[in-house]
Design a protein around this motif. Structure first.
Motif, short mmCIF file in Angstrom:
data_model
loop_
_atom_site.label_atom_id
_atom_site.label_comp_id
_atom_site.label_asym_id
_atom_site.label_seq_id
_atom_site.Cartn_x
_atom_site.Cartn_y
_atom_site.Cartn_z
N ARG A 1 15.11 35.31 40.37
CA ARG A 1 16.51 35.37 39.93
C ARG A 1 16.64 36.07 38.58
O ARG A 1 17.53 36.92 38.40
N LEU A 2 15.78 35.74 37.66
CA LEU A 2 15.88 36.32 36.31
C LEU A 2 15.50 37.80 36.31
O LEU A 2 16.11 38.60 35.61
N ALA A 3 14.50 38.16 37.11
CA ALA A 3 14.11 39.57 37.19
C ALA A 3 15.23 40.41 37.81
O ALA A 3 15.55 41.51 37.34
N GLU A 4 15.84 39.87 38.86
CA GLU A 4 16.89 40.63 39.55
C GLU A 4 18.20 40.65 38.79
O GLU A 4 19.10 41.42 39.13
N SER A 5 18.30 39.83 37.74
CA SER A 5 19.51 39.86 36.90
C SER A 5 19.43 40.92 35.81
O SER A 5 20.43 41.19 35.12
N GLN A 6 18.27 41.54 35.66
CA GLN A 6 18.14 42.61 34.66
C GLN A 6 19.03 43.80 35.04
O GLN A 6 19.09 44.18 36.20
N ILE A 7 19.68 44.37 34.04
CA ILE A 7 20.51 45.56 34.26
C ILE A 7 19.72 46.76 33.73
O ILE A 7 19.60 46.96 32.52
N VAL A 8 19.16 47.51 34.66
CA VAL A 8 18.32 48.65 34.31
C VAL A 8 19.16 49.91 34.37
O VAL A 8 19.81 50.18 35.38
N GLY A 9 19.14 50.68 33.28
CA GLY A 9 19.96 51.88 33.31
C GLY A 9 19.98 52.62 31.99
O GLY A 9 19.08 52.47 31.15
N ASP A 10 21.02 53.41 31.80
CA ASP A 10 21.19 54.30 30.66
C ASP A 10 21.09 53.51 29.35
O ASP A 10 21.85 52.56 29.12
N PRO A 11 20.18 53.89 28.46
CA PRO A 11 20.05 53.17 27.19
C PRO A 11 21.32 53.18 26.34
O PRO A 11 21.51 52.30 25.50
N ARG A 12 22.20 54.17 26.58
CA ARG A 12 23.43 54.26 25.77
C ARG A 12 24.53 53.35 26.30
O ARG A 12 25.55 53.16 25.63
N ASP A 13 24.35 52.80 27.49
CA ASP A 13 25.34 51.90 28.07
C ASP A 13 25.16 50.50 27.46
O ASP A 13 24.08 49.92 27.52
N GLU A 14 26.23 49.96 26.89
CA GLU A 14 26.15 48.66 26.22
C GLU A 14 25.75 47.55 27.18
O GLU A 14 25.24 46.50 26.75
N ALA A 15 25.97 47.73 28.48
CA ALA A 15 25.64 46.69 29.45
C ALA A 15 24.16 46.67 29.82
O ALA A 15 23.66 45.68 30.36
N THR A 16 23.45 47.75 29.53
CA THR A 16 22.04 47.86 29.91
C THR A 16 21.19 46.85 29.16
O THR A 16 21.29 46.72 27.94
N THR A 17 20.33 46.15 29.89
CA THR A 17 19.37 45.24 29.27
C THR A 17 17.95 45.81 29.28
O THR A 17 17.10 45.35 28.52
N PRO B 1 17.23 50.41 25.00
CA PRO B 1 18.70 50.31 24.99
C PRO B 1 19.21 50.34 23.55
O PRO B 1 18.59 49.75 22.64
N LEU B 2 20.31 51.03 23.35
CA LEU B 2 20.82 51.19 21.99
C LEU B 2 21.11 49.84 21.34
O LEU B 2 20.91 49.65 20.13
N THR B 3 21.53 48.86 22.14
CA THR B 3 21.76 47.52 21.59
C THR B 3 20.46 46.94 21.05
O THR B 3 20.44 46.32 19.97
N LEU B 4 19.35 47.11 21.77
CA LEU B 4 18.05 46.63 21.32
C LEU B 4 17.55 47.44 20.13
O LEU B 4 16.96 46.89 19.19
N ALA B 5 17.78 48.74 20.17
CA ALA B 5 17.35 49.60 19.07
C ALA B 5 18.01 49.18 17.75
O ALA B 5 17.37 49.21 16.70
N ARG B 6 19.27 48.77 17.84
CA ARG B 6 19.97 48.34 16.63
C ARG B 6 19.53 46.94 16.21
O ARG B 6 19.22 46.69 15.04
N SER B 7 19.55 46.00 17.17
CA SER B 7 19.36 44.59 16.83
C SER B 7 17.91 44.22 16.61
O SER B 7 17.62 43.22 15.92
N ALA B 8 16.97 44.99 17.15
CA ALA B 8 15.55 44.61 17.06
C ALA B 8 14.68 45.72 16.50
O ALA B 8 13.90 45.50 15.57
N GLN B 9 14.78 46.93 17.07
CA GLN B 9 13.87 47.99 16.64
C GLN B 9 14.12 48.39 15.17
O GLN B 9 13.21 48.29 14.34
N ALA B 10 15.31 48.83 14.86
CA ALA B 10 15.61 49.20 13.47
C ALA B 10 15.59 47.97 12.57
O ALA B 10 15.13 48.01 11.43
N ALA B 11 16.08 46.85 13.09
CA ALA B 11 16.14 45.62 12.30
C ALA B 11 14.75 45.12 11.92
O ALA B 11 14.58 44.50 10.86
N ALA B 12 13.75 45.39 12.75
CA ALA B 12 12.39 44.94 12.45
C ALA B 12 11.87 45.59 11.17
O ALA B 12 11.24 44.93 10.33
N GLY B 13 12.14 46.87 11.02
CA GLY B 13 11.72 47.54 9.79
C GLY B 13 12.39 46.96 8.57
O GLY B 13 11.76 46.75 7.52
#
Length: 477
Positions: free
Chosen positions: A301-317, A95-107
């Motif tokens: 409950r926690l597994a079913e609360s995951q929002i699986v979908g388009d990585p470009r959608d800000e709501a996607t987890t 997800p783009l949110t993760l790519a920004r906050s964790a993936q790129a940030a890790a480097g």
């Protein structure tokens, strides 16, 4: 379709020895979005020759010169962080949110850390009349994976530069575009020609050529245990140093006095992050037999609360997994879990409802898992949690250690002294107590088939150093 048909060798973008192109697939659409050139052994030869020419002068650079270079890289990396995040999201589905906050940030975090380490690291010490000095090991081959591309590139390249080494990088051919952006960062920062080189390619060709090359003094590899074995075998004939960060099957132990709600929240968050594609993901959840029903309810409950979908959608987890190969492997292992008698709580085979294309996997939870089941033994590398009930603390420790791996682990208890005592009995390179986050000031790495050597901070720097004793250095006569 745009293509990236150049390698970065000796300070310039150069054509490959032969033209062989590979489609890079967007896992959210299953369609290629660009192509890269695949290298061969002759491309590796050129890169190694450039690195060997550059080594003598770069190895003699001062601490201050290396700090200035790393600070320049850091500044340009920070400016290019959005480009890196976009590339990571597109090539491996984060997800783009993760790519920004964790993936790129890790480097960014690893570059910042190695600068801090280099400022104070003592390369020399006097031991009686001897000087013990730490020197760059030489030309390094860096082979990095697709799941956390910039994390692994930065935590190898940064320390290698700080140590005074030159290098040849082979990023994963599955996620190569973010590495090409990183090479652009290195070029703009003024890294001397030949110090940093990049050759794209696959493991059997370019990876093998790097591991076996007599002109490479060390290989730092991150990937599967299966591939790590091949790297070690290829490197053995030249007796080069091999540092490896490999697979994991990390246990998450909830003791009988632990906060089950908080523990499950931590376990599922880490496991489902990055679509389960993290070597240190806690995929074996060990709970007291009396607490399994409650754990099941929370995990569902926690597994079913995951929002699986388009990585470009800000709501996607949770985005797709990286490739068709990975998707099919996860599907096969979920099916095997069902066939071997594990109780499927939620998820299962197939894509989530409403997603008809893309390598999307259903967040999955199994209960009543035995540690001899395939899903408890093999690294699934997907969003799958196995709940293993236990009767006693001693049994929990035995189950946790009954694995070929030993990368990471977690212990949850209301009694911190008890948690510490259990942690000391876990055969793993890392233990998180009561949900504590890691820090890249501490070493990252594992026991057993999870690899050898350590990365991050001072410990990562020391992997790229040789130790020399100069006797009589402090003698008065």
């Amino acid at each position: 379709m745009a293509q990236h048909d150049r390698f970065y060798i000796d300070g310039a973008w150069v054509a490959p020895d032969e033209v062989r192109l590979l489609d890079v697939i967007d896992p959210a659409t299953e369609e290629p979005f660009t192509r890269i050139a695949l290298g061969n052994a002759r491309d590796v030869d050129r890169a190694v020759e450039a690195a060997r020419r550059a080594f003598p002068s770069y190895a003699r650079t001062t601490r201050q010169e290396r700090l200035e270079l790393l600070e320049s890289i850091l500044a340009i990396y920070r400016r290019r962080s959005d480009d890196i995040a976009e590339a990571v999201s597109r090539e491996m589905g984060a997800p783009l949110t993760l790519a920004r906050s964790a993936q790129a940030a890790a480097g960014l975090s690893h570059l910042t850390r190695i600068i801090k380490v280099l400022k104070t690291y003592e390369f020399d010490e006097v031991v009686e009349a001897a000087l013990v000095t730490r020197e760059p090991i030489g030309v390094c081959g860096l082979i990095t994976p697709w799941n956390w591309p910039l994390n692994q590139i930065a935590c190898k390249v940064g320390p290698a530069l700080a140590a005074g080494c030159t290098m040849v990088l082979k990023p994963s051919e599955v996620s190569p575009i973010s590495a090409l952006v990183f090479a652009e960062v290195m070029h703009e920062a003024g890294v001397p020609a030949g110090v940093f080189n990049l050759v794209n390619g696959d493991g059997p060709t370019v990876g093998h050529a790097i591991a076996s090359h007599p002109g490479i003094d060390m290989v730092s590899f991150t990937g599967s245990t299966r591939a790590g074995i091949q790297v070690a075998k290829a490197a053995a004939d030249t007796v080069k140093r091999v540092a490896q960060e490999l697979g994991g099957k990390s246990p998450f132990i909830v003791l009988d006095d632990g906060d089950i709600e908080a523990a499950l929240s931590t376990c599922t968050r880490i496991c489902f992050r990055n679509s389960g594609q993290s070597c240190n993901a806690p995929t074996r959840l060990l709970v007291p037999e009396s607490m399994q029903d409650k754990a099941i309810d929370i995990a569902r409950r926690l597994a079913e609360s995951q929002i699986v979908g388009d990585p470009r959608d800000e709501a996607t987890t949770m985005g797709p997994v990286v490739s068709e190969i990975q998707f099919n492997r996860i599907q096969d292992l979920i099916a095997k879990g069902i066939a071997e008698g594990a109780r499927l709580i939620t998820g299962g085979t197939g894509r989530p409802t409403g997603l008809n294309r893309g390598y999307y996997v259903r967040p999955t939870v199994f209960a009543d898992v035995r540690n001899d089941m395939t899903i408890a033994r093999e690294e699934i590398f997907g969003p799958v949690i196995s709940i293993l009930p236990y009767r006693t603390e001693e049994e929990a420790i035995a189950i946790a250690n009954d694995t070929a791996y030993g990368l990471s682990s977690h212990v949850v208890s209301a009694d911190v002294e008890r948690a510490r005592r259990v942690a000391r009995q876990i055969r793993a390179g890392m233990v998180h107590l009561n949900g504590a986050a890691g820090t890249n000031a501490a070493p990252f790495g594992g026991y057993k088939q999870s690899g050898n050597g350590r990365e991050w901070g001072r410990y990562g720097l020391e992997e790229f150093l040789e130790i020399k004793s100069i006797f009589g250095y402090s003698a008065t006569t």
